[in-house]
Design a protein around this motif. Structure first.
Motif, short mmCIF file in Angstrom:
data_model
loop_
_atom_site.label_atom_id
_atom_site.label_comp_id
_atom_site.label_asym_id
_atom_site.label_seq_id
_atom_site.Cartn_x
_atom_site.Cartn_y
_atom_site.Cartn_z
N GLY A 81 1.98 -3.11 2.74
CA GLY A 81 1.97 -1.66 2.56
C GLY A 81 2.95 -1.21 1.50
N LEU A 120 1.50 -2.35 -1.92
CA LEU A 120 0.37 -1.55 -2.39
C LEU A 120 0.79 -0.14 -2.77
CD1 LEU A 120 -2.47 -2.79 -0.02
CD2 LEU A 120 -2.03 -3.43 -2.41
N ASN A 121 1.72 0.44 -2.03
CA ASN A 121 2.21 1.77 -2.39
C ASN A 121 2.96 1.74 -3.71
OD1 ASN A 121 1.76 4.21 -0.55
ND2 ASN A 121 2.01 2.51 0.89
N MET A 145 -6.61 0.39 0.31
CA MET A 145 -5.48 0.64 1.21
C MET A 145 -5.97 1.21 2.54
SD MET A 145 -2.70 2.08 -1.56
CE MET A 145 -1.44 2.51 -0.32
N VAL A 186 -3.44 0.82 5.38
CA VAL A 186 -2.13 1.02 4.75
C VAL A 186 -2.02 2.49 4.38
CG1 VAL A 186 -0.72 0.50 2.73
CG2 VAL A 186 -1.99 -1.33 3.86
#
Length: 175
Positions: A18, A21-22, A69, A74
């Protein structure tokens, strides 16, 4: 007893995907903004047209990342997006020898930053490809297509950068 860093690579840690990916979503946000701004600056030229199309592709890729996501459950961390937007704005301030006008160097530097952003996204797709191969999602075939697109985008930006370097510095070839 200490352990080597590689000893921890086989145990997935909750939340790290998470965060990863953020961070890439924030980078993709800044890259889209940069691509759109550069396209506006070069509007009316062949490069401006290419950049406009590229910026739209990058925006679609960013949307695809948010879809992936969501698929991976996520959550989007908005504060990272705001930070990326602020960083892109700050990146406009370059000490390039021109205070009131746009320096010819600006295009070169901005194309280099754009390329770095697209390369970062390609790496995210590669990582998601590995995650998908191991865990079944996201779909590895989908990420393969995204990787191919990013490689093509990198090549396109590099060609623009080389032409800009040739024009600005008056040289015939750029290694």
């Amino acid at each position: 007893m200490s352990t080597a860093p590689t000893d921890h690579t086989t145990v997935p840690q909750s939340g790290l995907l998470g965060i990863y990916l953020n961070d890439h979503l924030a980078g993709a946000t800044a890259t889209v903004q940069l691509g759109r701004r550069l396209a506006r600056r070069l509007e009316g030229s062949a490069v401006g047209e290419q950049l406009s199309e590229l910026a739209e592709e990058l925006a679609k890729d960013r949307n695809t990342l948010t879809e992936i996501m969501s698929e991976l459950e996520v959550p989007v961390r908005r504060y990272k997006l705001y930070t990326a937007a602020a960083a892109e704005l700050a990146g406009r301030l370059k000490f390039n020898g021109h205070l009131l006008t746009r320096s010819p160097l600006s295009t070169i530097v901005e194309l280099e930053m754009l390329r770095l952003g697209v390369e970062g996204q390609a790496n995210a797709w590669r990582t998601l490809r590995a995650v998908g191969a191991e865990h079944g999602r996201p779909d590895p075939e989908r990420t393969d297509e995204l990787i191919e697109g990013a490689v093509r985008q990198i090549s396109m930006v590099e060609a623009m950068r080389v032409r800009a370097v040739q024009r600005v510095f008056g040289i015939a070839t750029v290694p």
